[in-house]
Motif scaffolding. Structure first.
Motif, PDB file in Angstrom:
ATOM      1  N   GLY A 270      47.112  35.765  45.910  1.00 33.62           N
ATOM      2  CA  GLY A 270      45.926  36.198  45.173  1.00 33.62           C
ATOM      3  C   GLY A 270      45.056  37.091  46.049  1.00 33.62           C
ATOM      4  N   VAL A 271      43.807  37.289  45.617  1.00 32.68           N
ATOM      5  CA  VAL A 271      42.875  38.104  46.405  1.00 32.68           C
ATOM      6  C   VAL A 271      41.893  37.217  47.179  1.00 32.68           C
ATOM      7  N   TYR A 272      41.731  35.953  46.766  1.00 33.42           N
ATOM      8  CA  TYR A 272      40.816  35.061  47.486  1.00 33.42           C
ATOM      9  C   TYR A 272      41.294  34.822  48.918  1.00 33.42           C
ATOM     10  N   TYR A 273      42.591  34.647  49.062  1.00 33.22           N
ATOM     11  CA  TYR A 273      43.121  34.321  50.392  1.00 33.22           C
ATOM     12  C   TYR A 273      42.856  35.460  51.385  1.00 33.22           C
TER      13      TYR A 273
ATOM     14  N   GLY B  52      43.878  25.313  45.631  1.00 36.12           N
ATOM     15  CA  GLY B  52      44.214  25.441  44.211  1.00 36.12           C
ATOM     16  C   GLY B  52      43.297  26.376  43.441  1.00 36.12           C
ATOM     17  N   GLY B  53      42.217  26.869  44.084  1.00 41.11           N
ATOM     18  CA  GLY B  53      41.327  27.836  43.424  1.00 41.11           C
ATOM     19  C   GLY B  53      39.892  27.373  43.254  1.00 41.11           C
ATOM     20  N   SER B  54      39.185  28.076  42.383  1.00 41.96           N
ATOM     21  CA  SER B  54      37.728  27.923  42.201  1.00 41.96           C
ATOM     22  C   SER B  54      37.219  26.490  42.033  1.00 41.96           C
ATOM     23  N   VAL B  55      37.824  25.755  41.110  1.00 43.57           N
ATOM     24  CA  VAL B  55      37.303  24.421  40.807  1.00 43.57           C
ATOM     25  C   VAL B  55      37.516  23.501  42.007  1.00 43.57           C
TER      26      VAL B  55
ATOM     27  N   VAL C  24      34.681  31.440  44.660  1.00 38.02           N
ATOM     28  CA  VAL C  24      34.589  30.784  43.360  1.00 38.02           C
ATOM     29  C   VAL C  24      34.268  31.823  42.276  1.00 38.02           C
ATOM     30  N   GLN C  25      34.936  31.753  41.155  1.00 39.81           N
ATOM     31  CA  GLN C  25      34.632  32.654  40.032  1.00 39.81           C
ATOM     32  C   GLN C  25      33.180  32.462  39.589  1.00 39.81           C
ATOM     33  N   SER C  26      32.531  33.564  39.186  1.00 42.90           N
ATOM     34  CA  SER C  26      31.121  33.492  38.764  1.00 42.90           C
ATOM     35  C   SER C  26      30.927  32.544  37.570  1.00 42.90           C
TER      36      SER C  26
ATOM     37  N   PRO D 127      35.358  42.207  41.387  1.00 42.69           N
ATOM     38  CA  PRO D 127      35.571  41.803  39.990  1.00 42.69           C
ATOM     39  C   PRO D 127      36.970  41.217  39.809  1.00 42.69           C
ATOM     40  N   GLU D 128      37.080  40.261  38.893  1.00 41.22           N
ATOM     41  CA  GLU D 128      38.385  39.653  38.578  1.00 41.22           C
ATOM     42  C   GLU D 128      38.622  39.781  37.079  1.00 41.22           C
ATOM     43  N   SER D 129      39.852  40.091  36.697  1.00 40.41           N
ATOM     44  CA  SER D 129      40.175  40.229  35.277  1.00 40.41           C
ATOM     45  C   SER D 129      41.060  39.076  34.823  1.00 40.41           C
TER      46      SER D 129
ATOM     47  N   SER E 200      42.240  25.338  39.337  1.00 42.28           N
ATOM     48  CA  SER E 200      42.161  26.801  39.379  1.00 42.28           C
ATOM     49  C   SER E 200      40.987  27.271  38.537  1.00 42.28           C
ATOM     50  N   GLY E 201      40.542  28.489  38.813  1.00 41.54           N
ATOM     51  CA  GLY E 201      39.507  29.079  37.978  1.00 41.54           C
ATOM     52  C   GLY E 201      40.077  29.498  36.641  1.00 41.54           C
ATOM     53  N   GLN E 202      41.310  30.027  36.665  1.00 43.64           N
ATOM     54  CA  GLN E 202      41.871  30.663  35.463  1.00 43.64           C
ATOM     55  C   GLN E 202      42.180  29.714  34.324  1.00 43.64           C
ATOM     56  N   ARG E 203      42.357  28.441  34.629  1.00 47.78           N
ATOM     57  CA  ARG E 203      42.780  27.521  33.555  1.00 47.78           C
ATOM     58  C   ARG E 203      41.804  27.572  32.369  1.00 47.78           C
TER      59      ARG E 203
ATOM     60  N   TYR F 233      46.421  34.843  34.810  1.00 50.72           N
ATOM     61  CA  TYR F 233      45.867  34.725  36.164  1.00 50.72           C
ATOM     62  C   TYR F 233      44.564  35.497  36.197  1.00 50.72           C
ATOM     63  N   THR F 234      43.495  34.844  36.590  1.00 47.84           N
ATOM     64  CA  THR F 234      42.206  35.523  36.744  1.00 47.84           C
ATOM     65  C   THR F 234      42.131  35.979  38.188  1.00 47.84           C
ATOM     66  N   VAL F 235      42.225  37.278  38.387  1.00 46.62           N
ATOM     67  CA  VAL F 235      42.424  37.771  39.756  1.00 46.62           C
ATOM     68  C   VAL F 235      41.897  39.201  39.889  1.00 46.62           C
TER      69      VAL F 235
HETATM   70  N1  GLU Z   1      40.406  33.284  40.284  1.00 48.52           N
HETATM   71  C1  GLU Z   1      41.371  32.361  40.801  1.00 48.52           C
HETATM   72  C2  GLU Z   1      40.779  30.976  40.852  1.00 48.52           C
HETATM   73  O1  GLU Z   1      39.615  30.816  40.857  1.00 48.52           O
HETATM   74  C3  GLU Z   1      41.883  32.744  42.167  1.00 48.52           C
HETATM   75  C4  GLU Z   1      42.223  34.187  42.317  1.00 48.52           C
HETATM   76  C5  GLU Z   1      42.643  34.587  43.713  1.00 48.52           C
HETATM   77  O2  GLU Z   1      43.082  33.733  44.487  1.00 48.52           O
HETATM   78  O3  GLU Z   1      42.472  35.759  44.014  1.00 48.52           O
HETATM   79  O4  GLU Z   1      41.452  30.000  40.905  1.00 48.52           O
END
Ligand code: GLU
Length: 339
Positions: A53-56, A83-86, A102-104, A134-136, A165-168, A210-212
């Motif tokens: 992803g882009v977070y890492y 595992g992501g945002s949450v 963390v996603q906004s 930004p993430e889509s 994850s954030g995307q779920r 995938y929210t990324v």
């Molecule tokens: N948006 C994803 C999440 O919150 C992660 C995306 C990423 O790792 O770039 O779980």
């Protein structure tokens, strides 16, 4: 067992007291220890996401900037794939991580006690530091599965994202807004985003959400295999309503040029959120101040660390937060005249 341990500790401690040195010798010992020990290093860990992803790489970019000054601040930053945002919000709140990406929308839900935090309540110690890329909400589907719109997901096997994850929640929101019940109308998988491209290529799923941020290694991997895939637009009246009703969602476009392997000839319309950098009110002011100062004082260098940062400005890095700004970050923003 516990009692025995306490007793043994008491004996050892008592023995140390009896044998203990006089005040003079004690002072000498302390002096020696101070001279020998290096300045105490504070270790901070940044929670990110899957490694494709882009977070890492974002956590890596922040840590890299920070660690250049580790002698000056005595702070060493490390990055953890999660595992992501949450997961990140919960680990920061539990004190297991000092920072998290963390996603906004997830920041908004955590501070207001919504979605995954409905039962736990408002995460009042959550603090914003700055906003990043930004993430889509990205829907990737196999061309041979005949998926051209989100409606075509009916009856298909779709990865909606792992819990944590954030995307779920974004997948569920998008499906629901499109009139698809994720529990009955599709076969929903809950695997980590990093595994989804492989499953799609192996024919074990038809599509994944995938929210990324873009470009992402994960989407490159998904679009580079033998099975042709396309990025599917997420649009329609239901989606427009979803965006209008939720302050954290906005329209977004994924440039087709970023993924030459995908079967897309035009840019893809969808909706999105922003990645944000968060911490806890319990993390000391000097630590948050230092990390904020280093990222902003080295803004041009930071921007070069990932192509998804191309749209960043110092001003938009202060927008899109819903938790209170941490005192350490606030101190820097005032000092730098950004607030
Ligand atoms: N948006 C994803 C999440 O919150 C992660 C995306 C990423 O790792 O770039 O779980």
């Amino acid at each position: 067992m516990k009692k025995v341990l306490i007793f043994s500790l008491a004996v050892i401690f008592g023995f140390a007291l009896v044998m203990g040195c006089g005040p003079e010798e004690k002072a000498k010992t302390e002096e020696k220890a101070a001279a020998e020990a290096p300045a105490k290093t504070i270790f901070v860990t940044i929670g990110t996401g899957g490694i494709t992803g882009v977070y890492y790489p974002t956590g890596g970019a922040i840590a890299k900037i920070m660690n250049k000054k580790k002698d000056q601040y005595g702070i060493r930053a490390t990055v953890e794939s999660t595992g992501g945002s949450v997961f990140n919000v919960n680990a920061v709140m539990a004190g297991d991580l000092e920072f998290g990406v963390v996603q906004s929308d997830r920041q908004f839900q955590a501070i207001n006690g919504m979605a995954e935090w409905k039962d736990k309540g408002k995460q009042e110690d959550l603090r914003a530091v700055f906003t990043i890329h930004p993430e889509s909400i990205t829907l990737v589907a196999a061309v041979d599965a005949g998926i051209e719109t989100i409606q075509d997901l009916k009856g298909k096997r779709v990865n909606i994202g792992n819990p944590g994850s954030g995307q779920r929640q974004n997948s569920i929101d998008a499906l629901t807004a499109a009139g698809i019940n994720y529990e009955t109308d599709i076969t929903a998988e809950s695997v980590k985003a990093a595994e989804a491209p492989g499953l799609l290529q192996d024919g074990r799923i038809d599509a994944f959400f995938y929210t990324v941020g873009h470009p992402a290694g994960n989407i490159k991997e998904a679009t580079a295999g033998a099975r042709k895939v396309r990025i599917v637009p997420i649009t329609g009246p239901g989606i427009d309503k979803l965006i209008a009703e939720n302050p954290y969602y906005a329209k977004a476009t994924i440039p087709a040029s970023l993924y030459p392997g995908a079967a897309n000839d035009a840019d893809v319309e969808t909706f999105g959120v922003k990645a944000t950098f968060v911490t806890s009110a319990k993390v000391p002011e000097n630590v948050v101040y230092a990390i904020t100062k280093e990222v902003f004082d080295n803004f041009e260098d930071f921007k070069k660390l990932h192509p998804a940062y191309i749209v960043l400005t110092k001003a938009n890095m202060l927008e899109g937060q819903s938790a209170p700004i941490h005192a350490g970050a606030e101190k820097y923003y005032k000092e730098a005249g950004l607030k």
